[in-house]
Design a protein around this motif. Structure first.
Motif, PDB file in Angstrom:
ATOM      1  N   GLY A  32      52.800  43.850  42.121  1.00  0.00           N
ATOM      2  CA  GLY A  32      52.456  42.838  43.119  1.00  0.00           C
ATOM      3  C   GLY A  32      52.209  41.494  42.464  1.00  0.00           C
ATOM      4  O   GLY A  32      52.552  41.268  41.304  1.00  0.00           O
ATOM      5  N   LYS A  33      51.610  40.612  43.212  1.00  0.00           N
ATOM      6  CA  LYS A  33      51.280  39.271  42.739  1.00  0.00           C
ATOM      7  C   LYS A  33      49.770  39.146  42.581  1.00  0.00           C
ATOM      8  O   LYS A  33      49.008  39.832  43.236  1.00  0.00           O
ATOM      9  CB  LYS A  33      51.759  38.213  43.738  1.00  0.00           C
ATOM     10  CG  LYS A  33      53.238  38.259  44.023  1.00  0.00           C
ATOM     11  CD  LYS A  33      54.009  37.744  42.839  1.00  0.00           C
ATOM     12  CE  LYS A  33      55.489  37.737  43.155  1.00  0.00           C
ATOM     13  NZ  LYS A  33      56.293  37.302  42.068  1.00  0.00           N
ATOM     14  N   VAL A  34      49.364  38.228  41.728  1.00  0.00           N
ATOM     15  CA  VAL A  34      47.941  37.956  41.541  1.00  0.00           C
ATOM     16  C   VAL A  34      47.501  36.984  42.622  1.00  0.00           C
ATOM     17  O   VAL A  34      48.187  36.009  42.926  1.00  0.00           O
ATOM     18  CB  VAL A  34      47.679  37.333  40.153  1.00  0.00           C
ATOM     19  CG1 VAL A  34      46.233  36.905  40.015  1.00  0.00           C
ATOM     20  CG2 VAL A  34      48.057  38.319  39.066  1.00  0.00           C
ATOM     21  N   VAL A  35      46.362  37.265  43.217  1.00  0.00           N
ATOM     22  CA  VAL A  35      45.795  36.365  44.210  1.00  0.00           C
ATOM     23  C   VAL A  35      44.294  36.279  43.958  1.00  0.00           C
ATOM     24  O   VAL A  35      43.659  37.259  43.569  1.00  0.00           O
ATOM     25  CB  VAL A  35      46.101  36.855  45.652  1.00  0.00           C
ATOM     26  CG1 VAL A  35      45.462  38.196  45.924  1.00  0.00           C
ATOM     27  CG2 VAL A  35      45.690  35.831  46.674  1.00  0.00           C
ATOM     28  N   TYR A  36      43.743  35.100  44.138  1.00  0.00           N
ATOM     29  CA  TYR A  36      42.318  34.901  43.920  1.00  0.00           C
ATOM     30  C   TYR A  36      41.598  34.888  45.258  1.00  0.00           C
ATOM     31  O   TYR A  36      42.072  34.278  46.215  1.00  0.00           O
ATOM     32  CB  TYR A  36      42.072  33.586  43.173  1.00  0.00           C
ATOM     33  CG  TYR A  36      42.623  33.646  41.775  1.00  0.00           C
ATOM     34  CD1 TYR A  36      41.879  34.232  40.748  1.00  0.00           C
ATOM     35  CD2 TYR A  36      43.886  33.172  41.486  1.00  0.00           C
ATOM     36  CE1 TYR A  36      42.390  34.321  39.470  1.00  0.00           C
ATOM     37  CE2 TYR A  36      44.404  33.256  40.207  1.00  0.00           C
ATOM     38  CZ  TYR A  36      43.649  33.835  39.203  1.00  0.00           C
ATOM     39  OH  TYR A  36      44.154  33.932  37.940  1.00  0.00           O
ATOM     40  N   ILE A  37      40.485  35.587  45.308  1.00  0.00           N
ATOM     41  CA  ILE A  37      39.665  35.611  46.518  1.00  0.00           C
ATOM     42  C   ILE A  37      38.238  35.257  46.128  1.00  0.00           C
ATOM     43  O   ILE A  37      37.856  35.338  44.956  1.00  0.00           O
ATOM     44  CB  ILE A  37      39.718  36.981  47.231  1.00  0.00           C
ATOM     45  CG1 ILE A  37      39.250  38.098  46.310  1.00  0.00           C
ATOM     46  CG2 ILE A  37      41.103  37.261  47.748  1.00  0.00           C
ATOM     47  CD1 ILE A  37      39.134  39.426  46.991  1.00  0.00           C
ATOM     48  N   ARG A  38      37.457  34.885  47.123  1.00  0.00           N
ATOM     49  CA  ARG A  38      36.058  34.535  46.862  1.00  0.00           C
ATOM     50  C   ARG A  38      35.329  35.711  46.204  1.00  0.00           C
ATOM     51  O   ARG A  38      35.522  36.863  46.592  1.00  0.00           O
ATOM     52  CB  ARG A  38      35.334  34.231  48.162  1.00  0.00           C
ATOM     53  CG  ARG A  38      35.833  33.040  48.889  1.00  0.00           C
ATOM     54  CD  ARG A  38      35.020  32.880  50.140  1.00  0.00           C
ATOM     55  NE  ARG A  38      35.710  32.018  51.075  1.00  0.00           N
ATOM     56  CZ  ARG A  38      35.198  31.621  52.213  1.00  0.00           C
ATOM     57  NH1 ARG A  38      33.994  32.021  52.585  1.00  0.00           N
ATOM     58  NH2 ARG A  38      35.882  30.831  52.997  1.00  0.00           N
TER      59      ARG A  38
END
Length: 90
Positions: A32-38
């Motif tokens: 998958g892809k890297v995603v930043y969340i709070r």
């Protein structure tokens, strides 16, 4: 701070939450892809996933299930929103 877990007054869906969201649909590979969340959301999501260890749900699967539900629920609204703002040139 908003309470993200407050009760909804709408009628409940008959499908249990765990069978809709806490299902592992993907192998453990990282394609998958890297995603930043709070950070506070990440902590909440991890705690929920940890509760389902018997089913071995991954954080990746849990987030994917949430997004799948969101796009099924609001797909038509999203398409309408997009079409209202991006008209074809010709």
């Amino acid at each position: 701070m908003k309470n993200l877990f407050k009760k909804n007054t709408e009628p409940k869906n008959t499908e249990p939450y765990s069978s809709k969201f806490l299902v592992n649909n993907f192998p453990s590979g990282r394609n998958g892809k890297v995603v930043y969340i709070r950070p506070e959301y990440h902590e909440r999501l991890l705690r929920i996933v940890q509760l389902s260890r018997e089913e071995k749900t991954t954080l990746y699967s849990y987030i994917d299930n949430i997004l799948e539900h969101h796009f099924k629920e609001f797909g038509e609204d999203i398409t309408d929103y997009f079409n209202d703002r991006f008209k074809p040139i010709l």
